[in-house]
Scaffold this motif. Sequence first.
Motif, mmCIF file in Angstrom:
data_model
loop_
_atom_site.group_PDB
_atom_site.id
_atom_site.type_symbol
_atom_site.label_atom_id
_atom_site.label_comp_id
_atom_site.label_asym_id
_atom_site.label_seq_id
_atom_site.Cartn_x
_atom_site.Cartn_y
_atom_site.Cartn_z
ATOM 1 N N GLY A 95 1.524 2.622 -1.288
ATOM 2 C CA GLY A 95 1.481 1.172 -1.447
ATOM 3 C C GLY A 95 2.053 0.719 -2.778
ATOM 4 N N GLN A 96 1.679 1.411 -3.835
ATOM 5 C CA GLN A 96 2.145 1.023 -5.171
ATOM 6 C C GLN A 96 3.650 1.222 -5.315
ATOM 7 O OE1 GLN A 96 -0.468 3.481 -7.538
ATOM 8 N NE2 GLN A 96 -2.002 1.865 -7.749
ATOM 9 N N ARG A 97 4.172 2.319 -4.780
ATOM 10 C CA ARG A 97 5.612 2.580 -4.904
ATOM 11 C C ARG A 97 6.424 1.600 -4.068
ATOM 12 N NH1 ARG A 97 7.503 7.459 -3.109
ATOM 13 N NH2 ARG A 97 5.579 8.150 -2.097
ATOM 14 N N TRP A 98 5.911 1.224 -2.897
ATOM 15 C CA TRP A 98 6.612 0.244 -2.058
ATOM 16 C C TRP A 98 6.680 -1.122 -2.767
ATOM 17 C CZ3 TRP A 98 9.055 0.904 2.624
ATOM 18 C CH2 TRP A 98 9.423 -0.249 3.310
ATOM 19 N N THR A 99 5.556 -1.534 -3.315
ATOM 20 C CA THR A 99 5.515 -2.819 -4.023
ATOM 21 C C THR A 99 6.423 -2.804 -5.251
ATOM 22 O OG1 THR A 99 3.270 -3.288 -3.250
ATOM 23 C CG2 THR A 99 4.018 -4.472 -5.202
ATOM 24 N N LYS A 100 6.445 -1.691 -5.948
ATOM 25 C CA LYS A 100 7.311 -1.580 -7.122
ATOM 26 C C LYS A 100 8.776 -1.709 -6.741
ATOM 27 C CE LYS A 100 8.440 1.441 -11.024
ATOM 28 N NZ LYS A 100 8.147 2.752 -11.690
ATOM 29 N N HIS A 101 9.167 -1.126 -5.598
ATOM 30 C CA HIS A 101 10.575 -1.142 -5.189
ATOM 31 C C HIS A 101 10.989 -2.492 -4.603
ATOM 32 C CE1 HIS A 101 14.393 0.601 -3.812
ATOM 33 N NE2 HIS A 101 14.232 -0.148 -2.738
ATOM 34 N N PHE A 102 10.165 -3.022 -3.658
ATOM 35 C CA PHE A 102 10.564 -4.234 -2.938
ATOM 36 C C PHE A 102 9.944 -5.517 -3.488
ATOM 37 C CE2 PHE A 102 11.516 -1.178 0.572
ATOM 38 C CZ PHE A 102 12.847 -1.521 0.748
ATOM 39 N N GLY A 103 8.922 -5.383 -4.316
ATOM 40 C CA GLY A 103 8.283 -6.574 -4.854
ATOM 41 C C GLY A 103 7.403 -7.300 -3.858
ATOM 42 N N VAL A 104 7.020 -6.626 -2.773
ATOM 43 C CA VAL A 104 6.126 -7.234 -1.774
ATOM 44 C C VAL A 104 4.947 -6.300 -1.518
ATOM 45 C CG1 VAL A 104 7.975 -8.525 -0.650
ATOM 46 C CG2 VAL A 104 7.394 -6.246 0.193
ATOM 47 N N GLU A 105 3.846 -6.889 -1.112
ATOM 48 C CA GLU A 105 2.635 -6.118 -0.846
ATOM 49 C C GLU A 105 2.639 -5.537 0.565
ATOM 50 O OE1 GLU A 105 -0.715 -8.542 -3.382
ATOM 51 O OE2 GLU A 105 0.017 -9.423 -1.515
ATOM 52 N N ILE A 106 1.934 -4.428 0.708
ATOM 53 C CA ILE A 106 1.585 -3.909 2.031
ATOM 54 C C ILE A 106 0.117 -4.233 2.260
ATOM 55 C CG2 ILE A 106 1.378 -1.913 3.543
ATOM 56 C CD1 ILE A 106 3.514 -0.506 1.918
ATOM 57 N N ILE A 107 -0.146 -5.011 3.301
ATOM 58 C CA ILE A 107 -1.527 -5.389 3.621
ATOM 59 C C ILE A 107 -2.116 -4.321 4.530
ATOM 60 C CG2 ILE A 107 -3.010 -7.237 4.518
ATOM 61 C CD1 ILE A 107 -1.246 -7.974 2.112
#
Length: 527
Positions: free
Chosen positions: A305-317
């Motif tokens: 979750g943290q790496r995805w948000t860091k890359h795309f700037g969006v949250e995973i709910i």
Amino acid sequence: MPTPTAAPSERFNFARHLIGLNAGRASKTALIDDAGTLTYGQLADQVQRCSAALQALGLRREDRVLLLMHDCSDWVVSFLGALHAGVVPVAVNTLLTAKDYAYMLSDSRAQVVLASAALLPTLQSALDMGGHEVRQLVISRAASATPPGALDFTAWIDAQAPGAAADTHGDEPAFWLYSSGSTGAPKGTVHTQANLYWTAELYGKGVLALTENDVVFSAAKLFFAYGLGNAMSFPLSVGASVVLMAERPTPPACFKRFVDLKPTVFYGAPTGYGGMLASPELPAKEQVALRLCSSAGEALPQDIGQRWTKHFGVEIIDGIGSTEMLHIFLSNRPGNVRYGTTGKAVPGYEVQLRDEDGSVIQGHNQIGDLYIQGPSAALMYWNNRAKSRDTFQGPWTKSGDKYTRDPDGYYTYAGRNDDMLKVSGIYVSPFEVEATLVQHPAVLEAAVIGKDDEEGLTKTKAFVVLRAGAQATEAELQAFVKERLAPYKYPRFIEFLPELPKTATGKIQRFKLRETEKNATQVRGKP
């Protein structure tokens, strides 16, 4: 987030409901699949024609039809057309064997099969096994002539005038979904017309806040309860546009839709997110239009979750749902995500943790069985009274999952009941060990089970899949876990595998790993 105050009336037909909601959007794009687009006006017309075509075959209310199609507009038209007619679609996994389909055909007593042409060879093998009541095949998107006696889907519905909706009850059996088989044999789960309404209201609108301006794309397929909400009932309830993909959701296939079709909301599973982050083809933030992502199927590791948000700037709910509850009932919220947890109860649902004696756990950080109360619960498992009684207990549904709750009210996944381990007399969550292992830079995926040592005591064993080109030793990974968890939790045994056994929806099948380990132990134990 608002909870609907008005329930659908007793006389309720979900397909008719959707057609009415979108009456003013006739020219707006509803579905985008591999062959083209379908507007809301065209969708309404085709659904009503499909409804009439099913009735013209002599199908009556609550007769079953098997729906075996890859994700495309024909799938949505078939499912909603059946609901419109009061006929019950039985949506099944497209990646099963002929033996599986033979079982489902016999179990459901389906009268008609609506199938993709590409799946016809496997379906025909299932039909040849006998024991079914199928009297008509309807084939979607055949590249050549349909088989003798079969009907071409497009010609079949085009030959009918739009039909009137059946006057169904909101509590009437509307469709079946077979459980994914992550813990054993699949079960036919019977859902009602109103259940689709409730999940769309409570999660699609209440948590995801979908609007008609969204373009949604789900890696989870329509036959899966998660995908059914993601790519049909949620977006069509608000007038959004849906991207449908027939092929498997590999990273390249998903990236192509991200870049070319610019979805604003994406739904995936933890294994899919992990695979995409590990891909060298991962698109840049500037190439996509994502505003929000959703995850379910298994608990989302904090690191992913943290790496995805860091890359795309969006949250995973991240959230948890089930075939039995139809969609997510416990979830993180946009703008208030706590990675590593599954969040809090979705408004409209109530959850409890219970101990081994069935008493409600009032304290914090104690592992308990998760129970849910909410309006989208299934009626029963078909032909399985004992299991129905065990799962559907009055207003409460037993999830089969273990959870803990922290003082802030956030719930954290501990594993399936069948997966939980007792090491040195203390519960160990396999997910906690797995989530720690995947933080190692060489580890792509991990699954943990219990294994008896030479003295017959249960210890943790990890099955690990390494990233392409990466290397790691058993001792290195054991030391990595020891530094981060209590000493008794580290995996005493580690086995490296090229891949983990999974369901078509991405859930790790730990029971298969247990079976393999048991068989291997028996072989090793032979003189």
